[in-house]
Design an enzyme around this catalytic site. Structure first.
Site, short mmCIF file in Angstrom:
data_model
loop_
_atom_site.label_atom_id
_atom_site.label_comp_id
_atom_site.label_asym_id
_atom_site.label_seq_id
_atom_site.Cartn_x
_atom_site.Cartn_y
_atom_site.Cartn_z
N ASP A 138 -16.20 29.64 66.25
CA ASP A 138 -15.44 28.91 67.26
C ASP A 138 -15.76 29.42 68.66
O ASP A 138 -15.30 28.86 69.65
CB ASP A 138 -13.94 29.04 67.00
CG ASP A 138 -13.46 27.96 66.03
OD1 ASP A 138 -14.20 27.00 65.79
OD2 ASP A 138 -12.33 28.09 65.51
N ASP B 1 -13.06 21.60 57.11
CA ASP B 1 -12.52 22.81 57.75
C ASP B 1 -11.57 23.53 56.80
O ASP B 1 -11.08 22.97 55.80
CB ASP B 1 -11.76 22.37 59.02
CG ASP B 1 -11.72 23.45 60.08
OD1 ASP B 1 -12.02 24.61 59.77
OD2 ASP B 1 -11.36 23.12 61.24
#
Ligand code: DGJ
Length: 727
Positions: free
Chosen positions: A547, A477
């Site tokens: 997301d 990430d």
């Protein structure tokens, strides 16, 4: 043969396209044509001499014959008589910013060429790949430009990059160096970008080109949520099946810039490469600067074929061969199921349920290390929190594996929290300009991986975690952009190199990790889809798309992403309702039908579902596995799409004998009419049976009438249909 040379003219042929170059008067290397295959090698007549006044020229007779200011060139330089946006700007040793690039030599090379230190397309076992290298030289100095064109005949793609070489005695500074220039003798096109924001990545934006410069530039240090490194041009009437379409990709994960200048005579100059804002790179004597690679495709059959060319190319030539025909695991990620609130028991119970349903991998997301109970702490301290996970990663991986499920982990290796042991020990490892306040983002700073010792720390920290347990997957990430960039390892004259050096270091780190752990599957992620590009796909074939896991909104995100990227790289999960980003409640089968079009997985607490829901999930997993090859290796077609109301798409096997169609009714109005979804993927000579209804159709019926979607009451309903050719 893919590359022809005759009388100063080059013709680069792929299966369906031609790209023409000519060494013209005075040694200028001119662009002739890019589009459907043509037979002539010399198309120099496309830049006729026109008398125009008020034009600067190198020689008297040029005013009458040949003006560099509106001539289509292969690689233009700033500082001469070309007043358009140029590809190359150099600060020469004498402080001037002029360069005049002329043909020096060329060579035709078998195969693809390595782009040193940068991700690039490779041959990956395919034959018929050739590279044309043309060397240009600045008329007044010993600066050379090597232009490379690698012709991927089978997939209709040409990949390009450039090397700027300084053979002079003193340093020069490159201030701009595009990866690709394409001068078109026309601008009657639409320009398509994939634009958005966090949780709204890569929505298709289409607008006509108009006079002046249009495009986008990014200087947040990474690819960004706002703009993609992919863009396209197409005929104004082009749609999925009709019209000329050009698709472009920059193979890069940092600051990027795309400019399309429509100049005074209606010609369009396309440039894409590293963003030159704040950029400056010193090239010492006998040294070189290498641009990232860019690649392009042309389709005379609309945007659909353009996308399919790119999909095939990325899978065959950007992905490592290791991932070509391997089925990647169907996963469950605990992020939206638990956020930071989990422990050993919870994860193992998720794994146990997952294993029973046919899910193959459990990914433990953020919150397993240091003292991390929220996003304010511990990044950089990659040591397991044994209060949450007694026995550490080894015991957890074992516990998960015992349920018949693989184990994967989340890390954010490029970051450092202020509240971390790492920061307390090395506050200077965070990127900062000395004496200037650092901008904080998501409560964290970015590590200065340009410094060798910091880069090594990251490689060691990630390696140590991976080596400590049976970890088969890593979610990598990156949750903030770069600000106040500066490195203590660079001199004050070289700070303009920072952003690019950051990306080079990232690539070195990834390279080191996959060399040490060749079987590791990495899923890239950056606050969702903030670093979604072909540079990252070179290291591992999977990226978390967004997301936003809301199925309704994912339709636009995934459809947009599919314009330039293959379905098989898009992380796509079924999540809980009400959806955590939008509050929307979407039926489970629709969440599933949308998530199938990607690297399918789950992101919800499956232990808290009803037995019926769990039974449905078991069926979904079986369905995905059964159709894995069709979805991940088949040809993808975007079909009828009415934004906010209806969307459809399908996958066809390469021989077109099998087609899997998905339709989602997002909204229904009272007493609506029927809709027809035409399926151009069907072979007109085959007769298909629709498995769900036993209805049969000839392929040309599916092409021209399509299947009828009767009016149905209800929002966010969906279905899939499987068509198989009769034997
Ligand atoms: C951002 C990612 O996109 C999410 O999926 C999740 O991993 C969080 N970071 C964790 O902090």
């Amino acid at each position: 043969m893919a590359i022809f040379f005759k009388d100063g003219c080059f013709k680069l042929d792929t299966k369906n396209t031609t790209y023409s170059i000519k060494i013209a008067d005075y040694g200028y290397v001119m662009h002739g044509y890019y589009g459907k295959t043509i037979s002539d090698i010399d198309v120099g007549y496309v830049y006729p001499a026109v008398k125009r006044s008020y034009v600067a020229s190198v020689k008297e007779d040029w005013d009458m014959m040949f003006r560099i200011n509106d001539a289509p060139q292969e690689y233009s330089a700033f500082g001469g008589a070309d007043f358009r946006t140029t590809a190359l700007r150099i600060k020469q040793a004498d402080g001037s910013r002029a360069a005049d690039l002329r043909y020096f030599s060329h060579e035709i090379i078998d195969g693809a060429v390595e782009v040193e230190g940068l991700p690039h397309a490779t041959e990956n076992g395919c034959e018929n790949i050739k590279t044309l290298k043309i060397i240009l030289k600045d008329a007044a100095t010993d600066v050379f430009v090597n232009m490379y064109y690698t012709v991927f005949e089978e997939t209709d793609v040409i990949a390009r990059f450039n090397e700027i070489i300084n053979k002079g005695e003193e340093s020069i500074f490159v201030e701009k160096a595009a990866s690709l220039q394409l001068d078109m003798q026309c601008s009657d096109y639409d320009f398509i970008t994939l634009a958005g924001a966090w949780a709204k990545e890569r929505h298709i934006k289409r607008r006509p080109l108009s006079v002046g410069t249009q495009g986008h530039s990014v200087h947040c240090g990474t690819t960004s949520h706002q703009f993609s490194t992919f863009f396209a041009l197409c005929d104004k009437n082009a749609d999925e099946n009709v019209g000329d379409a050009f698709g472009f990709h920059l193979v890069y994960s940092g600051n990027h810039k795309t400019e399309i200048e429509v100049e005074q005579f209606g010609n369009a100059r396309i440039l894409t490469g590293i963003n030159d804002e704040g950029f400056s790179w010193e090239i010492k004597q006998n040294d070189k600067f290498t641009t990232p690679e860019a690649f392009m495709t042309f389709s005379g059959e609309g945007l659909g074929q353009m996308s399919r060319n790119l999909h095939e190319f990325i899978i065959r030539h950007i992905f490592r061969p290791k991932w070509h025909n391997v089925r990647r695991p169907l996963l469950i990620n605990n992020w939206e199921a638990t956020y930071f609130d989990f422990n050993y028991e919870k994860l193992v119970s998720l794994a146990e349920t997952a294993g029973k349903l046919g899910i193959e991998l459990l990914v433990m997301d953020d919150g397993w290390f240091g003292k991390r109970e929220d996003d304010r702490t511990s990044l950089g301290d990659w040591v397991v929190n044994t209060e949450k996970l007694p026995g550490g990663l080894e015991r957890l991986a074992k516990g998960v594996n015992e349920k018949g499920v693989k184990f994967g982990i989340w890390m954010e290796p490029e970051m450092i929290s202020e509240d971390s042991d790492l920061y307390r020990a090395h506050p200077d490892w965070a990127i900062a300009v000395p004496g200037r306040e650092k901008t904080i983002g998501r409560n964290q700073y970015v590590l200065d991986i340009v410094r060798d010792e910091v880069k090594q720390y990251v490689i060691d920290a990630v390696s140590c975690v991976l080596a400590g347990a049976n970890i088969e997957y890593l979610k990598w990430d990156m949750n903030r952009y770069l600000t106040e960039v500066y490195s203590l390892s660079l001199s004050k004259d070289n700070q303009g190199e920072y952003f690019h050096r950051y990306v080079l270091s990232l690539y070195q780190i990834l390279d080191a990790i996959i060399t040490k752990f060749p079987d590791l599957l990495i899923e890239h992620c950056s606050g969702g889809g903030g670093r979604f590009d072909t540079g990252m796909l070179y290291y591992s074939p999977q990226i978390w798309t967004s997301d936003d896991t809301d199925a309704h909104e994912r339709i636009e995100i995934q459809r947009g992403t599919s314009l330039g990227f293959p379905i098989t790289c898009m992380g796509s999960h079924v999540s809980a309702v009400p959806n955590h980003q939008t509050g929307r409640v979407t039926p489970l089968d629709t969440r599933e039908n949308v998530a199938y079009s990607g690297t399918f997985g789950y992101e919800l607490d499956i232990t808290a579902l009803t037995d019926d829901e769990r039974a449905a999930i078991a069926e979904q997993c079986a369905f995905y596995k059964e159709n894995y090859n069709l979805i991940n290796n088949g040809d993808y077609y975007r079909l009828l799409h009415i934004p906010g109301e209806f969307s459809s798409w399908c996958f066809a096997s390469k021989d077109k004998k099998e087609i899997l169609l998905f339709c989602v009714q997002l909204q229904s109005g009272a007493n609506d009419g029927n809709k027809f979804v035409k399926i151009p993927a069907a072979d007109k000579n085959l007769r298909y049976e629709e498995a769900e209804t036993n209805q049969t159709y000839f392929g040309d019926t599916l092409n021209n009438i399509g299947i009828c979607i009767p009016y149905e009451f209800g929002e966010r309903t969906s279905f899939s249909r499987h068509f198989k050719a009769e034997k």
